[in-house]
Design an enzyme around this catalytic site. Sequence first.
Site, PDB file in Angstrom:
ATOM      1  N   HIS A 159       0.653  -1.306  -0.365  1.00 14.88           N
ATOM      2  CA  HIS A 159       0.243   0.069   0.073  1.00 14.88           C
ATOM      3  C   HIS A 159       0.870   1.735   0.242  1.00 14.88           C
ATOM      4  O   HIS A 159       1.586   1.572   0.769  1.00 14.88           O
ATOM      5  CB  HIS A 159      -0.774  -0.015   1.317  1.00 14.88           C
ATOM      6  CG  HIS A 159      -0.294  -0.046   2.049  1.00 14.88           C
ATOM      7  ND1 HIS A 159       0.034   1.345   3.487  1.00 14.88           N
ATOM      8  CD2 HIS A 159      -0.120  -0.540   3.586  1.00 14.88           C
ATOM      9  CE1 HIS A 159       0.553   0.917   4.322  1.00 14.88           C
ATOM     10  NE2 HIS A 159       1.103  -0.516   4.165  1.00 14.88           N
ATOM     11  N   ARG A 182      -6.395   1.271   3.546  1.00 19.43           N
ATOM     12  CA  ARG A 182      -5.437   1.449   2.931  1.00 19.43           C
ATOM     13  C   ARG A 182      -4.223   0.693   1.935  1.00 19.43           C
ATOM     14  O   ARG A 182      -3.748   1.033   1.255  1.00 19.43           O
ATOM     15  CB  ARG A 182      -3.814   2.163   4.284  1.00 19.43           C
ATOM     16  CG  ARG A 182      -3.035   0.297   4.707  1.00 19.43           C
ATOM     17  CD  ARG A 182      -2.050   1.426   5.949  1.00 19.43           C
ATOM     18  NE  ARG A 182      -1.354  -0.170   7.168  1.00 19.43           N
ATOM     19  CZ  ARG A 182      -2.731  -0.851   7.560  1.00 19.43           C
ATOM     20  NH1 ARG A 182      -3.166  -1.273   8.606  1.00 19.43           N
ATOM     21  NH2 ARG A 182      -1.330  -2.110   8.448  1.00 19.43           N
ATOM     22  N   GLU A 209      -1.369  -6.859   7.566  1.00 21.59           N
ATOM     23  CA  GLU A 209      -0.127  -6.682   8.099  1.00 21.59           C
ATOM     24  C   GLU A 209       0.108  -7.553   9.084  1.00 21.59           C
ATOM     25  O   GLU A 209      -1.330  -7.742  10.289  1.00 21.59           O
ATOM     26  CB  GLU A 209      -0.212  -5.345   8.234  1.00 21.59           C
ATOM     27  CG  GLU A 209       1.134  -4.598   8.987  1.00 21.59           C
ATOM     28  CD  GLU A 209       2.009  -5.426   8.200  1.00 21.59           C
ATOM     29  OE1 GLU A 209       2.164  -6.301   8.302  1.00 21.59           O
ATOM     30  OE2 GLU A 209       3.473  -4.210   7.769  1.00 21.59           O
TER      31      GLU A 209
END
Length: 206
Positions: A10, A61, A88
């Site tokens: 991202h 994101r 993540e």
Amino acid sequence: MSRTLVLVRHGQSEWNLKNLFTGWRDPGLTEQGHAEAKAAGQRLKAAGLKFDIAYTSALSRAQVTCQHILDELGQPGLETIRDQALNERDYGDLSGLNKDDARAKWGEEQVHIWRRSYDVPPPGGESLKDTGARVWPYYLHTIQPHVLREETVLVAAHGNSLRALIMALEGLTPEQILKQELNTGVPIIYRLNADSTVASKEILSA
């Protein structure tokens, strides 16, 4: 037709800019981050790529980055699968902390171990090994079949979830993958062989 997998971290997030541990928290992109994502789409367009399906995480994101890329390619309505398997690495108790503040609390050496070791998680969080344990099976069962059907697949995700995927794709050691930095908004294009091994890799830097 080609078996093509494109990975994109991202664009820069608000917390990247503030040097905070982000993990599963959900800050938006900065102006630079939006620009990076759009530029990634423009570079992929210049390379002549069109996607058959896109995958992204459950975090905004990555989702916004994915949408910017598809918009630039003229594919705004492409089927896009969102799944937390691509999130993540979870930084647990470090999430939301400034990295300097974390070093002051736990010590520089301990924070370095949590950040850069392969299998030592921070309190309440995941190691890179733990992250790979959810990312790789998801790739094998959900994403790879599309690639092997000679489709072109986009994965817009995060530094550590993509690092875990790259480690397995390329057969890297923990030491090798921990040395790799993934820049925000830079597409990595893999062409796969019929047996799912990597035939070629190209990084579309600015």
